[in-house]
Design a protein around this motif. Structure first.
Motif, PDB file in Angstrom:
ATOM      1  N   HIS A 176      -6.000  -6.508  -3.059  1.00  0.00           N
ATOM      2  CA  HIS A 176      -5.698  -5.109  -3.376  1.00  0.00           C
ATOM      3  C   HIS A 176      -6.749  -4.100  -2.905  1.00  0.00           C
ATOM      4  CE1 HIS A 176      -2.024  -5.378  -5.904  1.00  0.00           C
ATOM      5  NE2 HIS A 176      -2.412  -6.642  -5.983  1.00  0.00           N
ATOM      6  N   SER A 177      -8.032  -4.454  -2.931  1.00  0.00           N
ATOM      7  CA  SER A 177      -9.049  -3.424  -2.680  1.00  0.00           C
ATOM      8  C   SER A 177      -9.908  -3.592  -1.427  1.00  0.00           C
ATOM      9  CB  SER A 177      -9.982  -3.328  -3.899  1.00  0.00           C
ATOM     10  OG  SER A 177     -10.710  -4.548  -4.066  1.00  0.00           O
ATOM     11  N   GLY A 207       0.476  -1.744  -9.431  1.00  0.00           N
ATOM     12  CA  GLY A 207      -0.431  -2.798  -8.994  1.00  0.00           C
ATOM     13  C   GLY A 207       0.107  -4.151  -9.385  1.00  0.00           C
ATOM     14  N   THR A 212       0.866  -1.175   0.000  1.00  0.00           N
ATOM     15  CA  THR A 212       0.000   0.000   0.000  1.00  0.00           C
ATOM     16  C   THR A 212       0.903   1.225   0.000  1.00  0.00           C
ATOM     17  OG1 THR A 212      -1.819  -1.077   1.177  1.00  0.00           O
ATOM     18  CG2 THR A 212      -1.689   1.325   1.333  1.00  0.00           C
ATOM     19  N   VAL A 237      -7.570   2.661  -6.214  1.00  0.00           N
ATOM     20  CA  VAL A 237      -7.454   1.207  -6.347  1.00  0.00           C
ATOM     21  C   VAL A 237      -6.950   0.878  -7.742  1.00  0.00           C
ATOM     22  CG1 VAL A 237      -8.775  -0.946  -6.419  1.00  0.00           C
ATOM     23  CG2 VAL A 237      -9.231   0.744  -4.625  1.00  0.00           C
ATOM     24  N   THR A 238      -5.926   0.010  -7.827  1.00  0.00           N
ATOM     25  CA  THR A 238      -5.435  -0.396  -9.149  1.00  0.00           C
ATOM     26  C   THR A 238      -6.379  -1.404  -9.792  1.00  0.00           C
ATOM     27  OG1 THR A 238      -4.032  -2.169  -8.239  1.00  0.00           O
ATOM     28  CG2 THR A 238      -3.022   0.012  -8.515  1.00  0.00           C
ATOM     29  N   ASP A 280      -3.940   1.460  -3.483  1.00  0.00           N
ATOM     30  CA  ASP A 280      -4.134   0.052  -3.126  1.00  0.00           C
ATOM     31  C   ASP A 280      -4.181  -0.137  -1.613  1.00  0.00           C
ATOM     32  OD1 ASP A 280      -4.588  -1.075  -5.549  1.00  0.00           O
ATOM     33  OD2 ASP A 280      -2.580  -1.892  -5.825  1.00  0.00           O
ATOM     34  N   GLY A 322       2.937  -3.645  -6.917  1.00  0.00           N
ATOM     35  CA  GLY A 322       2.032  -4.052  -5.855  1.00  0.00           C
ATOM     36  C   GLY A 322       2.630  -5.082  -4.928  1.00  0.00           C
TER      37      GLY A 322
END
Length: 561
Positions: A361-362, A437, A314, A354-355, A329, A476
């Motif tokens: 990731h989200s 990401g 992040t 958010v990617t 992220d 990421g």
């Protein structure tokens, strides 16, 4: 210990001692064996280490030019990128090999390598200690016995420079040589107290009991890829630019350690600690806030695994007069990770970017929005499978948008479908740093899983980024990555090689099903990873169908036309 690494602002000014090392090899039924010598305990960093024969250049080594056969200083220097003095390294390598290991790479009047058995060996023996003490020079030795140094038996291979943080620093050139079959090695029992002939694999396997310095280990790993000494020498003699893999010292869970150019942390350590004081880390530590620049902070989640590497990163981007921040992220919905993000933020979090909406990731976006009131921005995937079902952006981002965090911090939005249909990358324009990401990953190849993953779109997205000015990737998963265009070109080349392998298998195994193709196309991948590889294989096959090069009938694949 006298050579314990200590941060020191003047470390980079410590003098470098020029040195030469020769990696002596021989063939055996088990493969290549290499001579390793154990250094005596002297209270410094290399005490007790198992090393190759080598040492510092002597000022008198230059007097040996007349005894170096057809190799002159101009040619030797050119091979090393030097204007002069290259021949001295060859002389020092041969001299040190004789002093420390008793192996003499020299020919007599008959032009053959010497056999040191019998009277000649007994007469030469005392010269080893005389050379070591400085009571005699290599030129005097060669003149006395009528020798020609076998410089043609050496192949220059690599260069290593000790990190600035070390109290003793060396600029060492590494050579490869095949051991004379007529001679037996014998350590000098002064600087070297033990010797072993080992295969590179055995030496590396015994690294718990054998202290191996970083250049030694790296060289052994290189050697392990060759079956014979002739193959290794041919490789070493291949014309090329010799890189300077100077280790960088970094801190981490195991204390101060050297980081080499082939390790993931290399570029980031160099960016964060350019003077080599040991203040950067070689490990991704969950929950630890890492300041990557004045505008960027990284916090990594504790969700390491096969698909996530050391964990999901992040990023906090912002600062400036208002001290406002964007989160890129938010990562998985793990309470400790959310707390670490909030703790790392130097000011209020206003945006959550958010990617893509895969589960690593989200999912933390909603909790962060509740805790901060920040606006959530991103895109919705075309297909719901394996996506975060709770993701509800406050606004859909479009390709080409620019988000102003403050007057001197802007993020450009790039829609990069392929890994996921809704995948976005964000470019910090002031630093040319792209937050990728999963579009580009450091620790593994990106999986392209249909239906939301699309191989043709992925390749197109990669190529589009080649037109963008980039200095850094902030992936990421993993560390910062330098040379982003080189990485993009490498990924495209890898995908095209895999595509060619798919097409070859489809052609040769006409009418084969996906499982048969999987075993053939991914024969270089461990079977345990085949379920994941199957997704990317399907993506390749679908692209080839769309390109008109492959037909698909009842789960059978064959070449078209």
């Amino acid at each position: 210990m006298a050579d314990t690494p200590t941060p020191n602002a003047a470390a980079e000014t410590r003098p470098l001692r020029t040195a030469a090392t020769v990696v002596v090899m021989r063939d055996s039924p088990s493969g290549i064996e290499v001579l390793l010598l154990r250094r005596a305990e002297r209270g410094d960093h290399s005490s007790g280490a198992w090393v190759f024969p080598g040492g510092v250049l002597d000022a008198q080594d230059r007097d040996c030019a007349a005894f170096c056969g057809t190799l002159d200083d101009a040619a030797a220097s050119a091979s090393m990128g030097l204007t002069e003095g290259g021949l001295d390294y060859y002389v020092a390598a041969i001299r040190e090999c004789f002093e420390e290991a008793g192996l003499l790479l020299a020919t007599g009047a008959d032009g053959h390598l010497l056999n040191l058995a019998g009277d000649i060996g007994a007469e030469m023996g005392p010269w080893r200690s005389r050379l070591h003490r400085g009571d005699a020079t290599m030129a005097q030795f060669c003149s006395h016995f009528g020798l020609t140094l076998a410089t043609d038996r050496l192949a220059y291979f690599s260069r290593w420079v000790t990190p600035a943080i070390r109290a003793k620093r060396w600029d060492t050139r590494f050579f490869f040589a095949i051991a004379p079959t007529e001679q037996e090695s014998a350590h000098d029992e002064i600087e070297l107290v033990e010797q072993l002939w080992l295969t590179p694999a055995d030496a590396i396997a015994r690294s718990e009991s054998l202290k191996l310095l970083n250049p030694t280990r790296y060289t052994l790993e290189t050697l392990s890829g060759f079956a014979t000494t002739a193959e290794m020498m041919a490789h070493a003699r291949t014309p090329r630019t010799v890189a300077l893999p100077m280790p960088r010292i970094a801190d981490g869970p195991q204390g101060m350690l050297p980081v080499s150019a082939d390790q993931f942390a290399w570029a980031e350590v160099g960016k964060l600690d350019p003077q080599g004081h040991g203040t950067a880390s070689y490990a991704i530590v969950p929950g630890r806030a890492v300041r990557l620049s004045d505008r960027v902070i990284r916090v990594s989640a504790d969700n390491s695994g096969m698909m996530t590497g050391p964990g999901t990163n992040t990023y906090l981007v912002g600062g400036g007069p208002r001290n406002e921040w964007a989160v890129i992220d938010p990562g998985p919905s793990l309470a400790p990770h959310v707390e670490a993000i909030l703790k790392a933020a130097p000011g209020p979090i206003r945006w959550i970017l958010v990617t893509h909406t895969h589960q690593d990731h989200s999912p933390a976006a909603n909790e962060l929005r509740e805790r901060t009131g920040a606006q959530v921005l991103g895109r919705i995937a075309n297909y719901p499978q394996n996506q975060d079902p709770a993701f509800k952006p406050d606004r859909i981002l479009a390709h080409g948008e620019r988000l102003a965090i403050d007057q001197d911090t802007t993020l450009a939005v790039f829609h990069t479908p392929g890994h996921a249909s809704n995948h976005l990358c964000y470019l910090l324009e002031q630093e040319q740093m792209l937050f990728t990401g999963d579009h580009v990953m450091q620790t593994s190849t990106v999986v392209i899983g249909p239906p939301d993953g699309d191989m043709a779109a992925y390749l197109e997205s990669l190529r589009a980024l080649l037109k963008v000015e980039l200095s850094w990737f902030a992936p990421g998963h993993g560390f910062l990555m330098a040379q982003p265009h080189k990485a993009l070109e490498g990924i495209v080349a890898h995908r095209l090689r895999r595509e060619a392998k798919v097409l070859e298998a489809v052609t040769e195994l006409a009418g084969a099903d996906t499982d048969a193709l999987l075993a053939r196309v991914y024969d270089d991948v461990k079977p345990g990873l085949h379920p994941v590889a199957r997704r990317s294989l399907t993506a390749h096959l679908q692209k080839l169908v769309a390109d008109g090069r492959v037909r698909h009938d009842n789960d059978r694949w064959s070449a078209a036309g």
